[in-house]
Design a protein around this motif. Structure first.
Motif, PDB file in Angstrom:
ATOM      1  N   SER A  56      40.619  -6.073 -38.026  1.00  0.00           N
ATOM      2  CA  SER A  56      39.342  -5.585 -38.538  1.00  0.00           C
ATOM      3  C   SER A  56      39.575  -4.345 -39.392  1.00  0.00           C
ATOM      4  N   ARG A  57      38.618  -4.039 -40.226  1.00  0.00           N
ATOM      5  CA  ARG A  57      38.749  -2.889 -41.119  1.00  0.00           C
ATOM      6  C   ARG A  57      38.681  -1.589 -40.325  1.00  0.00           C
ATOM      7  N   ARG A  58      39.569  -0.683 -40.687  1.00  0.00           N
ATOM      8  CA  ARG A  58      39.537   0.648 -40.073  1.00  0.00           C
ATOM      9  C   ARG A  58      38.490   1.498 -40.780  1.00  0.00           C
ATOM     10  N   VAL A  59      37.777   2.304 -39.998  1.00  0.00           N
ATOM     11  CA  VAL A  59      36.809   3.214 -40.612  1.00  0.00           C
ATOM     12  C   VAL A  59      37.546   4.451 -41.103  1.00  0.00           C
ATOM     13  N   ALA A  60      36.892   5.207 -41.990  1.00  0.00           N
ATOM     14  CA  ALA A  60      37.501   6.430 -42.497  1.00  0.00           C
ATOM     15  C   ALA A  60      37.752   7.400 -41.351  1.00  0.00           C
ATOM     16  N   GLN A  61      38.689   8.329 -41.581  1.00  0.00           N
ATOM     17  CA  GLN A  61      39.086   9.236 -40.510  1.00  0.00           C
ATOM     18  C   GLN A  61      37.900  10.030 -39.985  1.00  0.00           C
ATOM     19  N   ASP A  62      36.955  10.400 -40.896  1.00  0.00           N
ATOM     20  CA  ASP A  62      35.815  11.181 -40.434  1.00  0.00           C
ATOM     21  C   ASP A  62      34.810  10.330 -39.666  1.00  0.00           C
ATOM     22  N   GLY A  63      35.075   9.003 -39.603  1.00  0.00           N
ATOM     23  CA  GLY A  63      34.204   8.116 -38.841  1.00  0.00           C
ATOM     24  C   GLY A  63      34.813   7.713 -37.515  1.00  0.00           C
ATOM     25  N   GLN A  64      35.926   8.352 -37.146  1.00  0.00           N
ATOM     26  CA  GLN A  64      36.563   8.027 -35.877  1.00  0.00           C
ATOM     27  C   GLN A  64      35.719   8.500 -34.697  1.00  0.00           C
ATOM     28  N   LEU A  65      35.939   7.838 -33.575  1.00  0.00           N
ATOM     29  CA  LEU A  65      35.259   8.230 -32.347  1.00  0.00           C
ATOM     30  C   LEU A  65      36.004   9.391 -31.701  1.00  0.00           C
ATOM     31  N   GLU A  66      35.259  10.286 -31.064  1.00  0.00           N
ATOM     32  CA  GLU A  66      35.855  11.414 -30.347  1.00  0.00           C
ATOM     33  C   GLU A  66      35.474  11.316 -28.884  1.00  0.00           C
ATOM     34  N   LEU A  67      36.485  11.388 -28.034  1.00  0.00           N
ATOM     35  CA  LEU A  67      36.259  11.242 -26.598  1.00  0.00           C
ATOM     36  C   LEU A  67      36.893  12.438 -25.880  1.00  0.00           C
ATOM     37  N   PRO A  68      36.073  13.333 -25.327  1.00  0.00           N
ATOM     38  CA  PRO A  68      36.627  14.503 -24.613  1.00  0.00           C
ATOM     39  C   PRO A  68      37.387  14.068 -23.358  1.00  0.00           C
ATOM     40  N   PRO A  69      38.198  14.949 -22.805  1.00  0.00           N
ATOM     41  CA  PRO A  69      38.950  14.622 -21.582  1.00  0.00           C
ATOM     42  C   PRO A  69      38.015  14.223 -20.440  1.00  0.00           C
ATOM     43  N   GLY A  70      38.375  13.168 -19.735  1.00  0.00           N
ATOM     44  CA  GLY A  70      37.607  12.702 -18.595  1.00  0.00           C
ATOM     45  C   GLY A  70      36.330  11.961 -18.943  1.00  0.00           C
ATOM     46  N   ALA A  71      36.025  11.799 -20.225  1.00  0.00           N
ATOM     47  CA  ALA A  71      34.786  11.137 -20.638  1.00  0.00           C
ATOM     48  C   ALA A  71      35.035   9.661 -20.902  1.00  0.00           C
ATOM     49  N   GLN A  72      33.943   8.928 -21.004  1.00  0.00           N
ATOM     50  CA  GLN A  72      34.025   7.516 -21.369  1.00  0.00           C
ATOM     51  C   GLN A  72      32.897   7.170 -22.329  1.00  0.00           C
ATOM     52  N   MET A  73      33.094   6.075 -23.062  1.00  0.00           N
ATOM     53  CA  MET A  73      32.131   5.651 -24.080  1.00  0.00           C
ATOM     54  C   MET A  73      32.107   4.133 -24.140  1.00  0.00           C
ATOM     55  N   SER A  74      30.906   3.556 -24.270  1.00  0.00           N
ATOM     56  CA  SER A  74      30.769   2.095 -24.370  1.00  0.00           C
ATOM     57  C   SER A  74      30.234   1.709 -25.739  1.00  0.00           C
ATOM     58  N   LEU A  75      30.808   0.647 -26.294  1.00  0.00           N
ATOM     59  CA  LEU A  75      30.345   0.076 -27.557  1.00  0.00           C
ATOM     60  C   LEU A  75      29.917  -1.361 -27.314  1.00  0.00           C
ATOM     61  N   ASN A  76      28.823  -1.764 -27.915  1.00  0.00           N
ATOM     62  CA  ASN A  76      28.322  -3.126 -27.763  1.00  0.00           C
ATOM     63  C   ASN A  76      28.618  -3.948 -29.019  1.00  0.00           C
TER      64      ASN A  76
END
Length: 247
Positions: A56-76
Motif C-alpha cells: 500500500s502507499r506510504r503516507v508522507a512523513q508528517d502524516g505518520q501516526l504517533e504513539l506515546p509509550p504504553g499507549a495503544q491506537m485502533s484503526l478501522n
C-alpha cells in the motif's frame, strides 16, 4: 480493526503498510481462474490502503501516526471485493502482511492477515419460448389440440450454475394430463435436452454434464403425448414443478 500498542519507552512514529508475499500478484484467488480485485480502505483516516503493486502507499512523513509509550491506537478498515461477472464458487483469498514501518523503513511490528470471501454454490433457471404467465405466477404452456406424438410447442429451459447442476421435476398428476373433476386422463412423457425424464412416480431427475467449473445449458423441452383416442373432450392439464441445485 487493527490495534497498535507501544510497549517501548519512547514515542513511536510509524505508518501502517500492507504488503503482499514476494512475487505474488494482487487479487483474491481460489487457486484457479482469474483473481478478484479488492479495495482495502482505512476509514479512520480516509486513506486507500490497498496493496495494488505489492504494498500500500506510504503516507508522507508528517502524516505518520504517533504513539506515546504504553499507549495503544485502533484503526478501522473497510474490505470491498469487486465480484462483477463472478461465475465460480469457493474460497477466494490472499495473504498479506500488515507492518508498522518507520520513516527509515525499519519495521517495528507486524502480523500476517488472510483476506478473503466464501462464495456459496448457486444455480438459477429460466424459461423461454411459447408460454404465458398466469396471475398466480405460473408459466402456462398451451399444448394445443392434443394428438399422439410430440406437441409442436417451442420451449427451452435455461440453466446457469457455479458448478455442475441437478434438476428435480415433480408432476402433480404423475406424468398424466388430467381432466379436472373426472377420472379421464392422457399419458405423456417429457424430455429435457433430448433426455427422457420419467414422471410416472411423480418425480424425475436430470443432471448436467459432470464437471467442477461453472455450467450453462439451454435444454429444449419436448412433450410426448400418448394415446388420446376415446377420451372425453375438454381441457387436460398437469402441473410440473422444477427445482435446480448446484452439486
Amino acid at each position: 480493526s487493527l490495534t497498535f500498542r507501544n510497549s517501548g519507552t519512547g514515542t513511536c512514529r510509524f505508518t501502517p503498510v500492507f504488503r503482499l508475499e514476494s512475487g505474488e500478484p494482487f487479487g483474491l484467488s481460489s487457486g484457479t481462474g482469474e483473481r478478484l480485485r479488492y479495495l482495502l480502505r482505512d476509514i479512520t483516516r480516509s486513506l486507500n490502503a490497498t496493496p495494488y503493486s505489492g504494498s500500500s502507499r506510504r503516507v508522507a512523513q508528517d502524516g505518520q501516526l504517533e504513539l506515546p509509550p504504553g499507549a495503544q491506537m485502533s484503526l478501522n478498515y473497510e474490505f470491498l471485493v469487486q465480484a462483477d461477472g463472478l461465475r465460480n464458487d469457493g474460497e477466494f483469498s490472499q495473504t498479506v502482511r500488515v507492518q508498522a514501518e518507520q520513516a527509515d523503513l525499519d519495521v517495528v511490528g507486524g502480523s500476517m492477515l488472510r483476506l478473503g470471501i466464501q462464495v456459496l454454490p448457486s444455480a438459477r433457471i429460466g424459461l423461454a419460448g411459447a408460454y404465458a404467465l398466469a396471475s398466480t405466477g405460473y408459466a402456462v404452456v398451451d399444448l394445443g389440440e392434443l394428438s399422439e406424438g410430440i406437441a409442436q410447442v417451442p420451449l427451452q429451459l435455461h440453466v446457469e450454475s457455479t458448478r455442475n447442476f441437478h434438476l428435480t421435476l415433480e408432476s402433480q398428476n404423475r406424468g398424466r394430463l388430467g381432466l379436472a373433476g373426472t377420472d379421464w386422463w392422457i399419458p405423456y412423457q417429457l424430455s429435457l435436452g433430448g433426455q427422457r425424464v420419467d414422471l410416472a412416480n411423480g418425480r424425475g431427475e436430470f443432471s448436467g454434464a459432470v464437471g467442477t467449473g461453472p455450467s450453462r445449458a439451454t435444454l429444449p423441452i419436448l412433450f410426448h403425448i400418448g394415446d388420446v383416442s376415446s377420451r372425453r373432450a375438454g381441457v387436460y392439464t398437469d402441473v410440473i414443478s422444477v427445482a435446480v441445485a448446484a452439486n
